[in-house]
Design a protein around this motif. Structure first.
Motif, PDB file in Angstrom:
ATOM      1  N   LEU B   9       0.831  -1.204   0.000  1.00  5.35           N
ATOM      2  CA  LEU B   9       0.000   0.000   0.000  1.00  5.35           C
ATOM      3  C   LEU B   9       0.868   1.257   0.000  1.00  5.35           C
ATOM      4  CD1 LEU B   9      -2.834  -1.065   2.468  1.00  5.35           C
ATOM      5  CD2 LEU B   9      -2.931  -0.849  -0.017  1.00  5.35           C
ATOM      6  N   GLY B  11       3.736   1.467  -1.311  1.00 10.41           N
ATOM      7  CA  GLY B  11       4.228   1.591  -2.677  1.00 10.41           C
ATOM      8  C   GLY B  11       3.210   2.241  -3.584  1.00 10.41           C
ATOM      9  N   LEU B  12       1.963   1.785  -3.478  1.00  9.63           N
ATOM     10  CA  LEU B  12       0.896   2.383  -4.291  1.00  9.63           C
ATOM     11  C   LEU B  12       0.758   3.870  -4.003  1.00  9.63           C
ATOM     12  CD1 LEU B  12      -2.082  -0.143  -4.317  1.00  9.63           C
ATOM     13  CD2 LEU B  12      -1.016   0.944  -6.281  1.00  9.63           C
ATOM     14  N   LEU B  14       3.033   5.902  -2.793  1.00 10.48           N
ATOM     15  CA  LEU B  14       4.195   6.642  -3.305  1.00 10.48           C
ATOM     16  C   LEU B  14       4.105   6.846  -4.813  1.00 10.48           C
ATOM     17  CD1 LEU B  14       7.174   5.142  -1.288  1.00 10.48           C
ATOM     18  CD2 LEU B  14       6.440   7.525  -1.332  1.00 10.48           C
ATOM     19  N   LEU B  15       3.638   5.783  -5.503  1.00 14.44           N
ATOM     20  CA  LEU B  15       3.528   5.875  -6.954  1.00 14.44           C
ATOM     21  C   LEU B  15       2.528   6.960  -7.349  1.00 14.44           C
ATOM     22  CD1 LEU B  15       4.874   4.296  -9.219  1.00 14.44           C
ATOM     23  CD2 LEU B  15       2.887   2.821  -9.309  1.00 14.44           C
ATOM     24  N   SER B  16       1.369   6.918  -6.720  1.00  9.88           N
ATOM     25  CA  SER B  16       0.355   7.942  -7.016  1.00  9.88           C
ATOM     26  C   SER B  16       0.820   9.307  -6.532  1.00  9.88           C
ATOM     27  CB  SER B  16      -0.969   7.580  -6.354  1.00  9.88           C
ATOM     28  OG  SER B  16      -1.413   6.341  -6.827  1.00  9.88           O
TER      29      SER B  16
END
Lengths: 486, 75
Positions: B9, B11-12, B14-16
């Motif tokens: 989560l 990671g998600l 950070l990506l967004s």
């Protein structure tokens, strides 16, 4: 500014000045880009061979099974990883760095960094492939390379990512073209995806069903946040450049980029519909997958409107022909993917060959065709020579297009019938396998067409490097303007 | 397993988050202004608009490109 540019007479006309500027960028990138292209083509040939072998093993299970390293469980992941990292990623990096330098309009810095990265990248792919064939596959889709091979790939890629950021940082002031947005995003996203997936699956491994979540988060994002941005960056450059007219709507292109950035990273969990995961994870992924209609439709409208009235150009431009077929396939495969994420349809396609067809449509029909198009544009400018044979280019196109159409068609139809039977409790599992068997044989035969296309392209590429064929004043290469003496 | 979910989560997010940060930079830098001229930045004096940039290496295609080049006018 470079020495040559500085040495030009102040009265040098703008067209000569911009020609010299571009020529210098091409000369600086010749070695690294051709390194990525050349090794990519070599991996493409090996990957095709392994792919055909794996496909025929589905019809003839005992084919070449006397040696351990030729068994299906090793050949298939070797094919997949060679195609993903050896071919698609390598050629994508080559196209990406060339486009980035062109669009930043500065002579590339740190060329040695790229050459070192190219060598390391190929060593990593070689080590990983040997590892898989030696029986050390990790059995995690898209990440089968052994753990000792992945750090080599990561370090190689990190160098490329750093180079991309440096180029962007020192670009000539002005507007950032949409292709640069896509490339910068890809350069930053891939190392992050790769490092996260390897950390969670290899170095600090999670357990149980979370492995599946991480696996598909990575697998899907590699397609959407690595290959897709590079493919679209190329299409957004090549289509207007070859036509000689700007893209239809820059507003749409920007909307498409930012909506891709916001929605795509949530998509991977739709591969796990029906699995032991919290419902919200799956639901969020399904919603994000449907939201992908926005970037896909914006790109489709933009490319189509740019091409409108100019489709006859496809007859005589190899770059445009490959790129437009790739861009059209992007629309089809993306809309197909969004629909496959809807649970009612996913129930039919999940665990069937339909999904395999979808994956090939994306990585080959869209990405590989787009990359071929880009290479037809870039290589003559790097080598300073014309493609030696128009007939071979046409053979390459038609073999590749018919091969991928036959492959995707057979897998889609076979997978659809397979899904119907798998969902019918009255039908035995073995019956569904017998149903799909002839379609799998056709798929294997389509691999021969694709391999032949790759062989034709490899021969063309080698002849190009050897500067075979007669010199031509004007074909792909534009006539250089006259440059006044210094 | 919980640590894995948290990392995923994170990671998600950070990506967004990185996409949002880049978006705000683009707005502040003026990258989303003057979008009418932006698509023309890939053309220059030696590769101008209105001049097709590629064709098959044979005479028929070269002639077709020359005809298209003379018929097309820049937008």
């Amino acid at each position: 500014m470079s020495d040559l540019l500085q040495s030009l007479n102040p009265g040098t006309p703008p067209d000569a000045r911009s020609y010299v500027e571009r020529a210098e960028i091409d000369a600086s990138l010749r070695a690294p880009v051709l390194l990525f292209f050349g090794t990519g083509v070599a991996w493409l040939l090996l990957g095709s061979l392994l792919g055909v072998l794996a496909a025929f093993k589905m019809s003839f299970p005992h084919l070449l099974d006397s040696a351990d390293w030729l068994t299906f469980g090793r050949v298939r992941p070797a094919h997949l990883n060679i195609m993903v990292y050896g071919w698609a990623s390598a050629v994508g990096i080559g196209v990406g760095i060339w486009l980035m330098a062109r669009l930043c309009r500065v002579a590339p810095r740190h060329r040695g960094l790229l050459i070192g990265a190219g060598i390391a990248w190929n060593l990593g792919v070689l080590a990983g492939t040997i590892g898989i064939l030696a029986g050390q596959s990790r059995s995690i889709e898209w990440l089968e390379f052994p753990g000792w091979a992945t750090p080599i790939l990561f370090v190689a890629y990190a160098l490329i990512g750093v180079w991309g950021v440096i180029m962007f940082r020192f670009r000539r002031p002005g507007h950032v073209y949409v292709s640069q947005w896509y490339l910068l995003a890809a350069f930053l996203w891939f190392p992050w995806l790769y490092a996260t997936a390897n950390t969670l699956l290899i170095w600090q491994p999670v357990q149980g069903s979370v492995v599946g979540a991480v696996n598909w988060w990575y697998g899907h994002n590699v397609l959407g946040l690595w290959f897709t941005p590079i493919g679209l960056a190329s299409a957004y450059y090549m289509i207007p450049k070859v036509l000689g007219r700007p893209i239809h709507s820059y507003y749409l292109s920007i909307l498409g980029f930012w909506s891709l950035a916001l929605f795509y990273s949530w998509n991977g969990m739709h591969h796990l519909i029906g699995g032991p995961f919290p419902a919200w994870m799956i639901s969020a992924s399904v919603v994000a997958s449907v939201m992908m209609f926005i970037p896909v439709i914006t790109v489709a409208i933009n490319h189509h409107a740019t091409m409108r009235g100019h489709f006859h150009y496809l007859k005589w431009s190899p770059t445009l022909r490959f790129t437009v077929v790739g861009a059209m396939t992007y629309t089809i495969v993306s809309l197909q993917g969004s629909l496959m994420a809807i649970p009612s349809l996913n129930n039919l396609t999940h665990f069937t060959d339909y999904t395999i067809g979808h994956a090939h449509l994306g990585l080959y029909g869209f990405f590989t065709m787009t990359m071929f198009g880009a290479m037809y544009y870039i290589v003559p400018r790097l080598v300073g020579w014309e493609w030696p044979s128009a007939a071979m280019i046409r053979w390459h196109f038609w073999l590749a297009a018919s091969g991928v159409a036959l492959m995707v068609g057979s897998l889609t139809l076979g997978g659809f019938l397979q899904g119907l039977e798998l969902n019918d409790p009255q039908v035995a599992f073995l019956t569904s396998l017998k149903t799909v068997a002839p379609f799998r044989f056709v798929r294997a035969c389509s691999g021969i067409l694709l391999s032949a296309a790759h062989l034709v392209f490899a021969v063309l590429f080698i002849r190009m490097l050897l500067r075979q064929g007669g010199p031509r004043a004007e074909a792909t290469l534009l006539s250089p303007p006259e440059i006044p003496a210094v | 397993m919980e640590a894995g979910v948290i990392l995923l989560l994170l990671g998600l997010g950070l990506l967004s988050g990185s996409a949002l940060l880049a978006f705000f930079w683009a707005v502040n830098d003026g990258q989303l202004e003057n979008l009418e001229q932006a698509p023309e930045v890939i053309f220059d004096a030696s590769e101008p608009m209105g001049e097709p940039g590629d064709c098959f290496p044979d005479a028929r295609s070269r002639e077709a490109r020359a005809r298209a080049s003379s018929n097309d006018s820049p937008r």
